[in-house]
Scaffold this motif. Structure first.
Motif, mmCIF file in Angstrom:
data_model
loop_
_atom_site.group_PDB
_atom_site.id
_atom_site.type_symbol
_atom_site.label_atom_id
_atom_site.label_comp_id
_atom_site.label_asym_id
_atom_site.label_seq_id
_atom_site.Cartn_x
_atom_site.Cartn_y
_atom_site.Cartn_z
ATOM 1 N N LYS A 38 0.569 -12.174 -5.509
ATOM 2 C CA LYS A 38 1.221 -10.922 -5.100
ATOM 3 C C LYS A 38 0.741 -10.484 -3.715
ATOM 4 C CE LYS A 38 1.997 -6.276 -6.898
ATOM 5 N NZ LYS A 38 1.657 -5.320 -7.957
ATOM 6 N N LEU A 39 -0.565 -10.529 -3.484
ATOM 7 C CA LEU A 39 -1.113 -10.145 -2.182
ATOM 8 C C LEU A 39 -0.666 -11.118 -1.096
ATOM 9 C CD1 LEU A 39 -2.849 -8.403 -0.364
ATOM 10 C CD2 LEU A 39 -4.860 -9.651 -1.165
ATOM 11 N N ASP A 130 5.321 1.072 13.242
ATOM 12 C CA ASP A 130 6.591 0.713 12.610
ATOM 13 C C ASP A 130 6.425 0.078 11.231
ATOM 14 O OD1 ASP A 130 7.906 1.730 14.763
ATOM 15 O OD2 ASP A 130 8.384 -0.197 15.688
ATOM 16 N N TYR A 131 5.286 -0.529 10.952
ATOM 17 C CA TYR A 131 5.051 -1.117 9.631
ATOM 18 C C TYR A 131 3.703 -0.656 9.063
ATOM 19 C CZ TYR A 131 2.475 -4.473 12.517
ATOM 20 O OH TYR A 131 1.634 -5.044 13.429
ATOM 21 N N GLU A 137 -1.265 -0.938 2.922
ATOM 22 C CA GLU A 137 -1.327 -1.535 1.577
ATOM 23 C C GLU A 137 -2.126 -2.830 1.614
ATOM 24 O OE1 GLU A 137 2.275 -2.286 -0.668
ATOM 25 O OE2 GLU A 137 3.097 -0.382 0.048
ATOM 26 N N CYS A 138 -1.794 -3.691 2.576
ATOM 27 C CA CYS A 138 -2.487 -4.977 2.710
ATOM 28 C C CYS A 138 -3.963 -4.762 3.034
ATOM 29 C CB CYS A 138 -1.834 -5.835 3.789
ATOM 30 S SG CYS A 138 -0.198 -6.439 3.359
ATOM 31 N N GLU A 141 -5.884 -3.711 -0.102
ATOM 32 C CA GLU A 141 -6.065 -4.783 -1.087
ATOM 33 C C GLU A 141 -7.004 -5.872 -0.574
ATOM 34 O OE1 GLU A 141 -2.719 -6.253 -3.320
ATOM 35 O OE2 GLU A 141 -1.595 -4.413 -2.877
ATOM 36 N N VAL A 142 -6.908 -6.211 0.709
ATOM 37 C CA VAL A 142 -7.784 -7.241 1.281
ATOM 38 C C VAL A 142 -9.223 -6.731 1.320
ATOM 39 C CG1 VAL A 142 -8.333 -8.514 3.401
ATOM 40 C CG2 VAL A 142 -5.985 -8.426 2.594
ATOM 41 N N SER A 143 -9.405 -5.465 1.644
ATOM 42 C CA SER A 143 -10.748 -4.881 1.670
ATOM 43 C C SER A 143 -11.377 -4.853 0.282
ATOM 44 C CB SER A 143 -10.706 -3.468 2.242
ATOM 45 O OG SER A 143 -10.242 -3.485 3.568
ATOM 46 N N ALA A 144 -10.544 -4.746 -0.758
ATOM 47 C CA ALA A 144 -11.050 -4.678 -2.116
ATOM 48 C C ALA A 144 -11.449 -6.050 -2.665
ATOM 49 C CB ALA A 144 -9.992 -4.063 -3.030
ATOM 50 N N LEU A 145 -11.045 -7.131 -2.001
ATOM 51 C CA LEU A 145 -11.400 -8.471 -2.472
ATOM 52 C C LEU A 145 -12.914 -8.672 -2.354
ATOM 53 C CD1 LEU A 145 -8.599 -10.646 -0.816
ATOM 54 C CD2 LEU A 145 -8.822 -10.099 -3.232
ATOM 55 N N PRO A 146 -13.511 -9.339 -3.351
ATOM 56 C CA PRO A 146 -14.971 -9.560 -3.283
ATOM 57 C C PRO A 146 -15.310 -10.619 -2.238
ATOM 58 C CG PRO A 146 -14.042 -10.646 -5.207
ATOM 59 C CD PRO A 146 -12.923 -9.863 -4.562
#
Length: 149
Positions: A38-39, A130-131, A137-138, A141-146
């Motif tokens: 999903k990521l 613009d995005y 969001e990305c 989620e990327v920061s939350a990855l161990p």
């Protein structure tokens, strides 16, 4: 020769793309933290949007140069790049600068998301208004990855 090119393009389109699960078989041992399916899709979407606004840094030399200059962004690395020595210093540079990074399974998909036919082993996504929502969001989620040990 002119006739061979359309046939080669047709062959490339006819070859089935590997699924996320099949791409995991070709990962390097250092490909941690690996983005989930999903990521990975979200990152590709953000990369496509960034490519439209020319807010990407593509390739080891360019990403390394702008990391050294202190540029901020999400670094996305391809997990199937060989030899590992080509880009194994990039995650360390990101950790030293407290920048988020993640691996995705395929360098060819990473290059395609960036809008090129060539595979890309490292891409840095720079923020842009613009995005911004997709980028945030990305980033979250990327920061939350161990991080690997």
């Amino acid at each position: 020769m002119a006739r061979e090119k359309p046939e080669a393009a047709a062959d490339a389109e006819a070859t089935p793309e590997r699924s996320y699960r099949e791409q995991l078989d070709f990962l390097n041992p250092i490909a941690q933290p690996l983005a989930s399916r999903k990521l990975t899709r979200k990152l590709y979407k953000c990369i496509r949007k960034a490519a439209k606004h020319k807010q990407l840094r593509r390739g080891v030399k360019e990403v390394q140069k702008f990391l050294n200059k202190g540029e901020k962004g999400i670094t996305v690395l391809a997990g199937d790049t060989l030899p590992i020595d080509v880009y194994c210093h990039i995650p360390i540079m990101c950790e030293d600068r407290s920048l988020p990074y993640a691996y995705v399974p395929s360098k060819s998909d990473l290059g395609a998301a960036a809008g090129t036919k060539r595979p890309a082993c490292v891409i840095m996504i720079k923020p842009h208004e613009d995005y911004q929502e997709t980028y945030d969001e990305c980033l979250e989620e990327v920061s939350a990855l161990p991080l690997p040990l």
